[in-house]
Write a protein that holds these residues in place. Structure first.
Motif, PDB file in Angstrom:
ATOM      1  N   ARG A 196      -2.124   6.330 -14.004  1.00  0.00           N
ATOM      2  CA  ARG A 196      -2.524   6.259 -12.606  1.00  0.00           C
ATOM      3  C   ARG A 196      -1.357   5.757 -11.785  1.00  0.00           C
ATOM      4  O   ARG A 196      -0.606   4.875 -12.224  1.00  0.00           O
ATOM      5  CB  ARG A 196      -3.708   5.308 -12.443  1.00  0.00           C
ATOM      6  N   VAL A 197      -1.186   6.314 -10.583  1.00  0.00           N
ATOM      7  CA  VAL A 197      -0.240   5.787  -9.618  1.00  0.00           C
ATOM      8  C   VAL A 197      -0.964   5.731  -8.281  1.00  0.00           C
ATOM      9  O   VAL A 197      -1.561   6.713  -7.831  1.00  0.00           O
ATOM     10  CB  VAL A 197       1.066   6.618  -9.541  1.00  0.00           C
ATOM     11  N   ALA A 198      -0.951   4.551  -7.665  1.00  0.00           N
ATOM     12  CA  ALA A 198      -1.703   4.329  -6.437  1.00  0.00           C
ATOM     13  C   ALA A 198      -0.880   3.472  -5.489  1.00  0.00           C
ATOM     14  O   ALA A 198       0.111   2.845  -5.871  1.00  0.00           O
ATOM     15  CB  ALA A 198      -3.036   3.651  -6.752  1.00  0.00           C
ATOM     16  N   ILE A 199      -1.318   3.437  -4.233  1.00  0.00           N
ATOM     17  CA  ILE A 199      -0.614   2.641  -3.225  1.00  0.00           C
ATOM     18  C   ILE A 199      -1.621   2.120  -2.212  1.00  0.00           C
ATOM     19  O   ILE A 199      -2.623   2.777  -1.913  1.00  0.00           O
ATOM     20  CB  ILE A 199       0.482   3.470  -2.509  1.00  0.00           C
ATOM     21  N   GLN A 200      -1.354   0.924  -1.684  1.00  0.00           N
ATOM     22  CA  GLN A 200      -2.112   0.391  -0.563  1.00  0.00           C
ATOM     23  C   GLN A 200      -1.495   0.938   0.720  1.00  0.00           C
ATOM     24  O   GLN A 200      -0.283   0.871   0.919  1.00  0.00           O
ATOM     25  CB  GLN A 200      -2.070  -1.139  -0.574  1.00  0.00           C
ATOM     26  N   THR A 201      -2.333   1.452   1.621  1.00  0.00           N
ATOM     27  CA  THR A 201      -1.813   2.148   2.792  1.00  0.00           C
ATOM     28  C   THR A 201      -2.776   2.044   3.966  1.00  0.00           C
ATOM     29  O   THR A 201      -3.998   1.933   3.777  1.00  0.00           O
ATOM     30  CB  THR A 201      -1.555   3.631   2.471  1.00  0.00           C
ATOM     31  N   ASN A 202      -2.232   2.115   5.188  1.00  0.00           N
ATOM     32  CA  ASN A 202      -3.092   2.187   6.362  1.00  0.00           C
ATOM     33  C   ASN A 202      -3.424   3.637   6.729  1.00  0.00           C
ATOM     34  O   ASN A 202      -4.133   3.883   7.701  1.00  0.00           O
ATOM     35  CB  ASN A 202      -2.475   1.451   7.561  1.00  0.00           C
ATOM     36  N   LEU A 203      -2.920   4.559   5.960  1.00  0.00           N
ATOM     37  CA  LEU A 203      -3.204   5.994   6.091  1.00  0.00           C
ATOM     38  C   LEU A 203      -2.729   6.560   7.432  1.00  0.00           C
ATOM     39  O   LEU A 203      -3.265   7.534   7.946  1.00  0.00           O
ATOM     40  CB  LEU A 203      -4.704   6.273   5.898  1.00  0.00           C
ATOM     41  N   SER A 204      -1.674   5.971   7.995  1.00  0.00           N
ATOM     42  CA  SER A 204      -1.142   6.486   9.250  1.00  0.00           C
ATOM     43  C   SER A 204      -0.256   7.710   9.034  1.00  0.00           C
ATOM     44  O   SER A 204       0.099   8.397   9.998  1.00  0.00           O
ATOM     45  CB  SER A 204      -0.347   5.397   9.979  1.00  0.00           C
ATOM     46  N   CYS A 205       0.111   7.972   7.789  1.00  0.00           N
ATOM     47  CA  CYS A 205       1.006   9.098   7.490  1.00  0.00           C
ATOM     48  C   CYS A 205       0.222  10.405   7.436  1.00  0.00           C
ATOM     49  O   CYS A 205      -1.003  10.426   7.411  1.00  0.00           O
ATOM     50  CB  CYS A 205       1.682   8.864   6.144  1.00  0.00           C
ATOM     51  N   ARG A 206       0.956  11.503   7.402  1.00  0.00           N
ATOM     52  CA  ARG A 206       0.313  12.787   7.161  1.00  0.00           C
ATOM     53  C   ARG A 206      -0.144  12.845   5.704  1.00  0.00           C
ATOM     54  O   ARG A 206       0.239  12.005   4.885  1.00  0.00           O
ATOM     55  CB  ARG A 206       1.282  13.923   7.476  1.00  0.00           C
TER      56      ARG A 206
END
Length: 297
Positions: A86-96
């Protein structure tokens, strides 16, 4: 060896201005961004070379990583490696989100946070729905501040049913039973976040099967214990891996206490520990490729 790595490089800039975050609207210098990119490229190359191990990776940047091309590329590249579970990231999802077309949807996952007042609600919801249409595993959460409650209720009603909505207790905020009950209606697991967990002397997977790594390759048991176990790139950390009790009085962050052996959260989040998705949630992408036979973080 089975190992879960929480990676946090020097990146500390974010495109949002959340009043509860010390990194709001912080800008990294060009030199700092180059250093972060070089550190991430080095880490990605190391993971790629570890074909004899089974690895899981969660990126936990202080800032927002996915607005940087090198984080998007790292998630795509690592998701396609057969020895990465698994590879995951914490993000605010502002990206495309179109970059995810190049990733293995059975391995990549996103831990998304909605910040009311920082992005239009409909824009954030549209990106969530786009992730679902692409078959990407993701969770969505909010910080449990009183002013966020109605937005969180709206989000829960509008998200696809399979998507887990989590709530983080706001740092320094006290919840009476009525307040906690309102948040628990949205996130049945909110009681785990409501109060810090006593951890001193208790067994924890960090330092044995879970470690944190910084941009220089320094390995620690977790982000919250500064004692060094060695370095990732010279292999010195391997001799230091082993069971050890927690040296801190309490653990109050999900990425820490989820690994406490005294809590049942590895069963609760079976197959989705890194992306904060409880068992039974997550949608069509299902479990990571290796965990389809044997469940992993």
């Amino acid at each position: 060896m089975d190992l879960t790595i929480l990676y946090r490089g020097p990146l500390a800039s974010c495109d949002y201005d959340c009043p509860y975050c010390p990194f709001a609207k912080r800008r990294d210098s060009t030199a700092a961004l180059r250093a972060d990119r070089a550190a991430l490229d080095r880490f990605t190359a190391w993971v790629t070379a570890q074909t004899g191990d089974r690895l899981s990776v969660l990126f936990t940047p202080w800032g927002e990583g996915l607005v940087r091309s090198w984080y998007r590329r790292a998630l795509v590249d690592l998701s396609r490696l057969p020895h990465v579970r698994r590879v995951a990231i914490q993000t605010n999802l502002s990206c495309r989100t179109d970059w995810l077309d190049g990733a293995d949807a059975g391995t990549v996952a996103l831990w998304c946070t909605y910040h009311p007042g920082q992005t239009p609600y409909d824009r954030f919801l549209a990106k969530c729905r786009d992730l679902a249409e692409r078959g990407i595993r993701y969770s969505v959460g909010v910080v449990g501040l009183p002013g966020h409650l109605e937005q969180a209720r709206r989000l829960r009603a509008d998200l696809p049913g399979h998507v887990y909505l989590w709530v983080n207790a706001a740092e320094g905020h006290t919840y009476d039973d009525a307040d906690a009950g309102a948040w628990t209606e949205l996130d049945p697991l909110f009681p785990y976040s409501r109060r810090p967990h006593a951890s001193a002397g208790l067994p924890c997977r960090t330092g044995e099967s879970v470690v944190s790594v910084d941009g220089d390759g320094t390995v620690r048991r977790c982000h919250f214990v500064r004692t060094e176990l060695g370095n990732l790139y010279d292999g010195s950390y391997r001799a230091a891996l082993g069971p050890r009790p927690c040296p801190l009085a309490v653990c109050d962050c999900h990425i820490g206490y989820v690994h406490l052996e005294t809590l049942p959260l590895y069963d609760v989040f079976a197959g989705g520990v890194l992306e904060r998705i409880p068992s039974g949630h997550g949608g069509p992408a299902g479990l990571p490729r290796e965990a389809r036979a044997t469940r992993s973080p």
